[in-house]
Motif scaffolding. Structure first.
Motif, PDB file in Angstrom:
ATOM      1  N   ASP A   2      18.537   4.908 -66.261  1.00  0.00           N
ATOM      2  CA  ASP A   2      17.988   3.554 -66.351  1.00  0.00           C
ATOM      3  C   ASP A   2      17.917   2.933 -64.953  1.00  0.00           C
ATOM      4  O   ASP A   2      18.900   2.908 -64.212  1.00  0.00           O
ATOM      5  CB  ASP A   2      18.887   2.710 -67.254  1.00  0.00           C
ATOM      6  CG  ASP A   2      18.223   1.404 -67.648  1.00  0.00           C
ATOM      7  OD1 ASP A   2      17.379   0.915 -66.872  1.00  0.00           O
ATOM      8  OD2 ASP A   2      18.556   0.886 -68.709  1.00  0.00           O
ATOM      9  N   LYS A   3      16.715   2.400 -64.611  1.00  0.00           N
ATOM     10  CA  LYS A   3      16.536   1.800 -63.276  1.00  0.00           C
ATOM     11  C   LYS A   3      17.380   0.549 -63.090  1.00  0.00           C
ATOM     12  O   LYS A   3      17.615   0.122 -61.962  1.00  0.00           O
ATOM     13  CB  LYS A   3      15.054   1.493 -63.058  1.00  0.00           C
ATOM     14  CG  LYS A   3      14.169   2.735 -63.041  1.00  0.00           C
ATOM     15  CD  LYS A   3      12.720   2.367 -62.827  1.00  0.00           C
ATOM     16  CE  LYS A   3      11.830   3.613 -62.789  1.00  0.00           C
ATOM     17  NZ  LYS A   3      11.849   4.355 -64.049  1.00  0.00           N
ATOM     18  N   ALA A   4      17.842  -0.043 -64.198  1.00  0.00           N
ATOM     19  CA  ALA A   4      18.705  -1.223 -64.086  1.00  0.00           C
ATOM     20  C   ALA A   4      19.992  -0.899 -63.335  1.00  0.00           C
ATOM     21  O   ALA A   4      20.592  -1.783 -62.700  1.00  0.00           O
ATOM     22  CB  ALA A   4      19.040  -1.758 -65.477  1.00  0.00           C
ATOM     23  N   VAL A  46      11.308  -4.533 -55.781  1.00  0.00           N
ATOM     24  CA  VAL A  46      11.303  -3.070 -55.714  1.00  0.00           C
ATOM     25  C   VAL A  46       9.878  -2.606 -55.981  1.00  0.00           C
ATOM     26  O   VAL A  46       9.325  -2.843 -57.056  1.00  0.00           O
ATOM     27  CB  VAL A  46      12.260  -2.475 -56.765  1.00  0.00           C
ATOM     28  CG1 VAL A  46      12.190  -0.956 -56.728  1.00  0.00           C
ATOM     29  CG2 VAL A  46      13.681  -2.959 -56.513  1.00  0.00           C
ATOM     30  N   ARG A  47       9.288  -1.960 -55.001  1.00  0.00           N
ATOM     31  CA  ARG A  47       7.898  -1.543 -55.118  1.00  0.00           C
ATOM     32  C   ARG A  47       7.816  -0.137 -55.704  1.00  0.00           C
ATOM     33  O   ARG A  47       8.711   0.677 -55.534  1.00  0.00           O
ATOM     34  CB  ARG A  47       7.212  -1.602 -53.759  1.00  0.00           C
ATOM     35  CG  ARG A  47       7.375  -2.973 -53.080  1.00  0.00           C
ATOM     36  CD  ARG A  47       6.439  -3.154 -51.920  1.00  0.00           C
ATOM     37  NE  ARG A  47       6.652  -4.452 -51.277  1.00  0.00           N
ATOM     38  CZ  ARG A  47       6.156  -5.596 -51.731  1.00  0.00           C
ATOM     39  NH1 ARG A  47       5.404  -5.606 -52.823  1.00  0.00           N
ATOM     40  NH2 ARG A  47       6.400  -6.737 -51.103  1.00  0.00           N
ATOM     41  N   GLY A  48       6.726   0.105 -56.379  1.00  0.00           N
ATOM     42  CA  GLY A  48       6.532   1.418 -56.990  1.00  0.00           C
ATOM     43  C   GLY A  48       5.607   1.324 -58.182  1.00  0.00           C
ATOM     44  O   GLY A  48       5.014   0.271 -58.471  1.00  0.00           O
ATOM     45  N   ALA A  49       5.482   2.437 -58.893  1.00  0.00           N
ATOM     46  CA  ALA A  49       4.601   2.466 -60.063  1.00  0.00           C
ATOM     47  C   ALA A  49       5.166   1.591 -61.180  1.00  0.00           C
ATOM     48  O   ALA A  49       6.374   1.397 -61.289  1.00  0.00           O
ATOM     49  CB  ALA A  49       4.450   3.909 -60.534  1.00  0.00           C
ATOM     50  N   GLY A  50       4.276   1.076 -61.993  1.00  0.00           N
ATOM     51  CA  GLY A  50       4.695   0.268 -63.134  1.00  0.00           C
ATOM     52  C   GLY A  50       4.664  -1.212 -62.829  1.00  0.00           C
ATOM     53  O   GLY A  50       4.259  -1.650 -61.746  1.00  0.00           O
ATOM     54  N   HIS A  51       5.085  -2.001 -63.824  1.00  0.00           N
ATOM     55  CA  HIS A  51       5.065  -3.452 -63.692  1.00  0.00           C
ATOM     56  C   HIS A  51       6.093  -3.904 -62.657  1.00  0.00           C
ATOM     57  O   HIS A  51       7.243  -3.456 -62.674  1.00  0.00           O
ATOM     58  CB  HIS A  51       5.364  -4.093 -65.043  1.00  0.00           C
ATOM     59  CG  HIS A  51       5.283  -5.600 -65.024  1.00  0.00           C
ATOM     60  ND1 HIS A  51       4.119  -6.274 -64.713  1.00  0.00           N
ATOM     61  CD2 HIS A  51       6.218  -6.549 -65.263  1.00  0.00           C
ATOM     62  CE1 HIS A  51       4.340  -7.573 -64.771  1.00  0.00           C
ATOM     63  NE2 HIS A  51       5.612  -7.762 -65.108  1.00  0.00           N
ATOM     64  N   ALA A  52       5.689  -4.787 -61.747  1.00  0.00           N
ATOM     65  CA  ALA A  52       6.579  -5.249 -60.673  1.00  0.00           C
ATOM     66  C   ALA A  52       7.558  -6.293 -61.208  1.00  0.00           C
ATOM     67  O   ALA A  52       7.413  -7.500 -60.966  1.00  0.00           O
ATOM     68  CB  ALA A  52       5.753  -5.822 -59.524  1.00  0.00           C
TER      69      ALA A  52
END
Length: 249
Positions: A2-4, A46-52
């Motif tokens: 999980d990115k959290a 945090v930048r990257g693919a998906g919703h910012a």
């Protein structure tokens, strides 16, 4: 995973760094002329693919609190209290020039004038201040040093030098790892301050608010505990999701 977990980790790391700053301030609550370090937490996406939607935390150094500390009258001729934006120049361990407001001065056995931390003071020519044997010493409000030399019939003051005291606003200084301040723009040397720059027989205390720092430490501890709980819950969720995937497979 999980990115959290990563987001909570950046918050916990920033909180630990802030606790280090507050601990450093508390450790110097009784250090003459100490200026409390300031710290803050800055959010960045945090930048990257998906919703910012993810925002991490970063600890930033905001310099120091330039407010003057409480004044203590000591009557000691080697204690000096500097006026606002005035700094004593000293010789740093690396041989360069650094600055402090610690006015609890002392003389070494060989006559060298040093700060309470043992850093040699320099005169307005940039040389370490060393005084000849004397029976009386006086530091003037403009930083001049006068002595009554040893010897029969010696009863008049003779000026032997002048302390280098610079004028510098907080944006011109940054604290080093040794606790001394340095010029943030070496291409623009700091000028000798003119006129009265200090009071003698008095000492500026640390400007650390010990009670406020203790409250801040408790708040940071609770904040860290909350971030650790988020990390723990995120790890539990990640493990549960992996278990479901294995069962489904």
């Amino acid at each position: 995973m999980d990115k959290a977990l990563y987001i909570a980790m950046t918050g916990a790391r920033a909180t630990l760094q802030a606790q280090g700053t507050v601990s450093h301030n508390l450790a110097n609550a009784d250090t003459a002329g100490f200026k409390a370090a300031l710290a803050n937490t800055e959010a960045f996406p945090v930048r990257g693919a998906g919703h910012a939607s993810r925002t991490a935390a970063m600890h930033i150094d905001q310099g120091f609190n330039a407010l003057a500390g409480a004044q203590q009258v000591t009557g000691n001729p080697l204690d000096v209290s500097l006026q606002a934006d005035r700094w004593l120049a000293v010789q740093a361990p690396d041989g360069g020039e650094a600055y402090t407001r610690a006015g609890n001065l002392s003389l070494t056995p060989n006559g060298q004038l040093v700060t309470g931390g043992g850093h040699p003071l320099v005169d307005d020519q940039g040389n370490p201040v060393t005084l000849p044997p004397h029976q009386a010493l006086e530091i003037g409000q403009d930083g001049t040093i006068s002595i009554v030399p040893l010897g029969e019939g010696a009863d008049t003051m003779a000026m032997v030098g002048r302390l280098r005291v610079v004028e510098a606003t907080p944006d011109r200084l940054a604290r080093g790892l040794d606790g001394l301040m340095r010029n943030t723009d070496p291409q623009r040397p700091l000028a000798q301050a003119a006129g009265p720059v200090m009071a003698t027989g008095a000492l500026e205390q640390s400007n650390v608010d010990a009670a406020g720092a203790l409250v801040q430490m408790i708040q940071l501890q609770r904040q860290f505990e909350m971030q650790v709980k988020v990390i723990s819950r995120g790890d539990d969720n990640a493990q549960a999701a992996n278990s479901l995937l294995r069962l489904g497979g």
